[in-house]
Enzyme design. Sequence first.
Site, mmCIF file in Angstrom:
data_model
loop_
_atom_site.group_PDB
_atom_site.id
_atom_site.type_symbol
_atom_site.label_atom_id
_atom_site.label_comp_id
_atom_site.label_asym_id
_atom_site.label_seq_id
_atom_site.Cartn_x
_atom_site.Cartn_y
_atom_site.Cartn_z
ATOM 1 N N CYS A 118 5.841 -0.289 7.671
ATOM 2 C CA CYS A 118 5.497 0.912 6.901
ATOM 3 C C CYS A 118 6.713 1.347 6.108
ATOM 4 O O CYS A 118 7.821 1.380 6.647
ATOM 5 C CB CYS A 118 5.063 2.025 7.853
ATOM 6 S SG CYS A 118 4.615 3.539 6.992
ATOM 7 N N LEU A 119 6.487 1.684 4.849
ATOM 8 C CA LEU A 119 7.600 2.119 4.003
ATOM 9 C C LEU A 119 8.223 3.416 4.526
ATOM 10 O O LEU A 119 9.366 3.714 4.218
ATOM 11 C CB LEU A 119 7.121 2.308 2.556
ATOM 12 C CG LEU A 119 6.627 1.020 1.875
ATOM 13 C CD1 LEU A 119 6.001 1.340 0.527
ATOM 14 C CD2 LEU A 119 7.761 0.011 1.729
ATOM 15 N N GLN B 222 2.757 9.945 1.828
ATOM 16 C CA GLN B 222 4.116 9.381 1.887
ATOM 17 C C GLN B 222 4.998 9.859 0.739
ATOM 18 O O GLN B 222 6.215 9.751 0.810
ATOM 19 C CB GLN B 222 4.054 7.843 1.866
ATOM 20 C CG GLN B 222 3.446 7.255 3.125
ATOM 21 C CD GLN B 222 3.306 5.752 3.004
ATOM 22 O OE1 GLN B 222 2.360 5.259 2.394
ATOM 23 N NE2 GLN B 222 4.251 5.016 3.564
ATOM 24 N N HIS C 164 -4.552 1.442 7.636
ATOM 25 C CA HIS C 164 -3.182 1.972 7.725
ATOM 26 C C HIS C 164 -3.011 3.153 6.755
ATOM 27 O O HIS C 164 -2.431 4.185 7.124
ATOM 28 C CB HIS C 164 -2.207 0.825 7.403
ATOM 29 C CG HIS C 164 -0.761 1.190 7.354
ATOM 30 N ND1 HIS C 164 0.172 0.708 8.259
ATOM 31 C CD2 HIS C 164 -0.056 1.957 6.489
ATOM 32 C CE1 HIS C 164 1.368 1.182 7.940
ATOM 33 N NE2 HIS C 164 1.262 1.934 6.865
ATOM 34 N N GLU C 165 -3.520 2.999 5.535
ATOM 35 C CA GLU C 165 -3.348 4.061 4.519
ATOM 36 C C GLU C 165 -4.216 5.282 4.830
ATOM 37 O O GLU C 165 -3.778 6.421 4.635
ATOM 38 C CB GLU C 165 -3.676 3.542 3.112
ATOM 39 C CG GLU C 165 -2.897 2.322 2.645
ATOM 40 C CD GLU C 165 -1.402 2.398 2.853
ATOM 41 O OE1 GLU C 165 -0.851 3.512 2.969
ATOM 42 O OE2 GLU C 165 -0.763 1.336 2.916
ATOM 43 N N GLY D 266 0.835 -1.191 0.000
ATOM 44 C CA GLY D 266 0.000 0.000 0.000
ATOM 45 C C GLY D 266 0.872 1.244 0.000
ATOM 46 O O GLY D 266 2.049 1.182 0.383
ATOM 47 N N HIS E 259 -2.502 7.436 7.237
ATOM 48 C CA HIS E 259 -1.479 8.305 6.624
ATOM 49 C C HIS E 259 -2.108 9.613 6.143
ATOM 50 O O HIS E 259 -1.542 10.689 6.322
ATOM 51 C CB HIS E 259 -0.831 7.614 5.420
ATOM 52 C CG HIS E 259 0.312 6.706 5.762
ATOM 53 N ND1 HIS E 259 1.434 7.129 6.444
ATOM 54 C CD2 HIS E 259 0.527 5.400 5.469
ATOM 55 C CE1 HIS E 259 2.279 6.106 6.568
ATOM 56 N NE2 HIS E 259 1.755 5.036 5.994
#
Length: 176
Positions: free
Chosen positions: A91-92, A51, A133-134, A46, A137
């Site tokens: 998480c990236l 991000q 999660h997204e 994702g 963000h």
Amino acid sequence: MALLEILKYPDPRLRTVAKPVVEVTDELRQLIDAMLETMYAAPGIGLAATQVDFHEQLLVIDISEDKTTPLCFINPVILEQSGSFENDEGCLSVPEVYESVERSEQVRVKALDRNGKEFELEAEGLLAVCIQHEIDHLEGKLFVDYLSQLKRSWLKKKLSKARKRDVDPVSKTPSI
Ligand code: GNR
Ligand code: NI
């Protein structure tokens, strides 16, 4: 197409609250494609626009094994959520940290697709976790915000050590 740069914690831009997308344009579709490419290259399942330093309500997800099921959510809204699901998250934007987070097990979400058409989706398990999660963000939230004080202070120490290690000996400025 060039890959986008992914912001890394504790970059304050990750705390920006995204604004709704007003119109789904060709330009936005180009960004969606670049985000998908960046997510696949990372690799991740994702990626939220926040991000990549674009602060509108846009996210992409693909939880398929063979990376053939890209999903795009514009202006997503969670309509209903239920149950509880605990899962290790990464998480990236927070590399090398994997910690268990409790989320809703099922969500019903409404969003616009890449053509600006509204759709609804019921998700559970990993897809439901990823959607939550997204969307976090887009609200400036990170999964580490859910960790205990103890784990977070451990994480801050670890990251500041990593930054010291990464200091460029010529310019003496941290690379992140
Ligand atoms: O690649 C990712 N894996 C992942 C695993 C468990 C729960 C959430 C995620 S999302 C993450 C990619 C990412 O950082 N998206 O914002
Ligand atoms: Ni993330």
